[in-house]
Design a protein around this motif. Sequence first.
Motif, short mmCIF file in Angstrom:
data_model
loop_
_atom_site.label_atom_id
_atom_site.label_comp_id
_atom_site.label_asym_id
_atom_site.label_seq_id
_atom_site.Cartn_x
_atom_site.Cartn_y
_atom_site.Cartn_z
N SER A 104 0.82 -1.20 0.00
CA SER A 104 0.00 0.00 0.00
C SER A 104 0.86 1.25 0.00
O SER A 104 0.56 2.25 -0.66
N GLU A 105 1.97 1.21 0.73
CA GLU A 105 2.87 2.37 0.81
C GLU A 105 3.41 2.73 -0.57
O GLU A 105 3.44 3.90 -0.97
N ARG A 106 3.81 1.72 -1.31
CA ARG A 106 4.36 1.99 -2.64
C ARG A 106 3.28 2.47 -3.60
O ARG A 106 3.51 3.35 -4.44
N LEU A 107 2.09 1.95 -3.49
CA LEU A 107 1.00 2.39 -4.36
C LEU A 107 0.59 3.83 -4.03
O LEU A 107 0.25 4.61 -4.92
N ARG A 108 0.64 4.18 -2.75
CA ARG A 108 0.37 5.58 -2.38
C ARG A 108 1.41 6.50 -3.01
O ARG A 108 1.09 7.61 -3.43
N GLU A 109 2.64 6.04 -3.07
CA GLU A 109 3.71 6.84 -3.70
C GLU A 109 3.44 7.05 -5.18
O GLU A 109 3.65 8.14 -5.71
N ILE A 110 2.99 5.99 -5.85
CA ILE A 110 2.69 6.11 -7.28
C ILE A 110 1.60 7.14 -7.51
O ILE A 110 1.67 7.98 -8.41
N ALA A 111 0.57 7.11 -6.67
CA ALA A 111 -0.52 8.08 -6.81
C ALA A 111 -0.04 9.50 -6.53
O ALA A 111 -0.43 10.45 -7.22
N ALA A 112 0.83 9.65 -5.55
CA ALA A 112 1.25 10.98 -5.11
C ALA A 112 2.35 11.59 -5.96
O ALA A 112 2.41 12.81 -6.13
N LYS A 113 3.23 10.76 -6.53
CA LYS A 113 4.46 11.29 -7.16
C LYS A 113 4.50 11.15 -8.68
O LYS A 113 5.48 11.54 -9.31
N THR A 114 3.47 10.52 -9.27
CA THR A 114 3.44 10.35 -10.72
C THR A 114 2.08 10.83 -11.24
O THR A 114 1.23 11.24 -10.47
N THR A 115 1.91 10.76 -12.55
CA THR A 115 0.62 11.16 -13.13
C THR A 115 -0.25 9.95 -13.44
O THR A 115 -1.08 9.96 -14.35
N THR A 116 -0.08 8.88 -12.67
CA THR A 116 -0.88 7.67 -12.85
C THR A 116 -2.32 7.91 -12.41
O THR A 116 -2.57 8.44 -11.33
N THR A 117 -3.27 7.51 -13.27
CA THR A 117 -4.70 7.63 -12.91
C THR A 117 -5.43 6.29 -12.96
O THR A 117 -6.58 6.20 -12.57
N LYS A 118 -4.76 5.26 -13.44
CA LYS A 118 -5.40 3.94 -13.65
C LYS A 118 -4.49 2.88 -13.05
O LYS A 118 -3.33 2.77 -13.43
N ALA A 119 -5.02 2.08 -12.13
CA ALA A 119 -4.24 1.03 -11.48
C ALA A 119 -4.94 -0.31 -11.67
O ALA A 119 -6.04 -0.53 -11.14
N ASN A 120 -4.33 -1.21 -12.41
CA ASN A 120 -4.92 -2.51 -12.69
C ASN A 120 -4.77 -3.44 -11.50
O ASN A 120 -3.67 -3.59 -10.95
N VAL A 121 -5.86 -4.07 -11.12
CA VAL A 121 -5.82 -5.09 -10.06
C VAL A 121 -6.56 -6.31 -10.58
O VAL A 121 -7.74 -6.23 -10.91
N ALA A 122 -5.88 -7.44 -10.65
CA ALA A 122 -6.48 -8.64 -11.23
C ALA A 122 -6.43 -9.82 -10.27
O ALA A 122 -7.44 -10.20 -9.66
N THR A 123 -5.24 -10.39 -10.10
CA THR A 123 -5.11 -11.63 -9.35
C THR A 123 -5.62 -11.51 -7.92
O THR A 123 -6.28 -12.42 -7.41
N ALA A 124 -5.34 -10.39 -7.28
CA ALA A 124 -5.77 -10.22 -5.89
C ALA A 124 -7.28 -10.34 -5.76
O ALA A 124 -7.78 -10.97 -4.81
N LEU A 125 -8.03 -9.76 -6.69
CA LEU A 125 -9.49 -9.78 -6.61
C LEU A 125 -10.04 -11.20 -6.78
O LEU A 125 -11.03 -11.57 -6.14
N GLN A 126 -9.39 -11.96 -7.64
CA GLN A 126 -9.80 -13.36 -7.83
C GLN A 126 -9.64 -14.13 -6.52
O GLN A 126 -10.56 -14.83 -6.07
N MET A 127 -8.46 -13.99 -5.90
CA MET A 127 -8.19 -14.70 -4.66
C MET A 127 -9.14 -14.27 -3.54
O MET A 127 -9.64 -15.10 -2.77
N VAL A 128 -9.38 -12.96 -3.46
CA VAL A 128 -10.26 -12.44 -2.43
C VAL A 128 -11.68 -12.98 -2.60
O VAL A 128 -12.34 -13.37 -1.63
N SER A 129 -12.15 -13.02 -3.84
CA SER A 129 -13.52 -13.49 -4.09
C SER A 129 -13.69 -14.96 -3.71
O SER A 129 -14.76 -15.36 -3.25
#
Length: 427
Positions: free
Chosen positions: A257-282
């Motif tokens: 989460s810390e690294r993803l917060r950095e991506i949101a705060a320090k870059t112009t990223t607006t789209k974050a793909n999440v795939a495998t985690a959602l499958q496992m969670v479901s």
Amino acid sequence: MSVSQADFNQALAVGRPPNITKLFPNSRALIVSGKVIDRALRSKGKAMTIAANGRNNFIIRGALLAAQRANAAIIIEIARSEGGANAYCPVNYWNMAMQVDQAMNELGITVPVAIHADHYGIKKETDLDFAKVEIPTIFEAGITSIAIDASHLPDDKNLLTNLALAQLVPTWAGLETEIGEIKGSQGLSTAAEALFLIQGLNAHNIFPDWIALNNGTTHGIEESGQGIQVGLTAEIHAGLAPYHISGAQHGTSGNSSERLREIAAKTTTTKANVATALQMVSWGLQVNDYGNAILDENGNFIKVKDAGVTENMWQQMVAHAEANGWKKGNYKSLNLPFEPKLMGQPKAIRERMAKRVEDFVYNLLTNVFNAQDSAPLAIQAILEKGSYDMGAKVERIEDPANWTGEKITRRAASLGSDKGPAGDFDD
């Protein structure tokens, strides 16, 4: 932040693209272009939203419920490997919009949602002829955004492929392009490669909304030691600033989460793909902060009691995987054969599967991605434009005379980029 009923009704009237209004003329689901989602997150600043890979119906429902709860604009997507002609998931390019529209109307979802065809992969030049036939069909089926992924090809071929296929994408639709396959720390993308691709597209009046990089992350269930290289990403995005292109972060599962917060705060990223985690969670598997499944001392997945599928169903899924010789990374292939069985579980079980996804996604949207309250910004963008078509974020800057086929090949040869090892790096 809230949206008045009058503003929502107006957004519904003008904000849905032509393919969506044709397919679902009586719908109250605000399905929009991917451009709308990008504009909303750029407007908020230092924020990105989830592009949830809807490998099963429970993920779609859970992600939509989380978005409504967070008041966030989101993207539901499926990659070509997951939901293309050789799909291993029941959700595919041709039924995803229908499933999203149905769930949004049933669940009362009022936030804007884009339907994205992720990783439309071109691995060899002969794939082009097939793509020219297939791409129009996915827009006919309700896709509102696409990622043309020719990153497997040399730089000049990547650009030329994008130039050829972008002609098949409606001008109103979201457009993503990519450099560098997702290979972890090998074959990392460079600022020169990114600039080459975006300048060449710009010269031919093609203005992508997002660019995806190989910036150190991986696909799949394994946690990467390095993960996203935030500094490299920020450097590449800074070099692309004149072209107003946003970042698309692939392989988000596997990063803290810390690294993803950095991506949101320090870059112009607006789209974050999440795939495998959602499958496992479901399914009800135990995952860590990285979204990676936690394995027991024998290297097996850990099923959380009374979460996700029933214990009996999970035993059936494991037995099916073992009978087919599927290792942990190939458990994704369980999605297709087991969807009917999962849909046949009692309502309480189906709802807890979706609820687990909802809670996981809500945490990402609100505590990691800073995407909360982006939905009103998306609706505001539609109302200000008075249209489903946001237009381009930039005008042509480059001289097309400097970007002919011959000059593209010559320029690419001077890049000398390292693409990393060969192999199958699809998610």
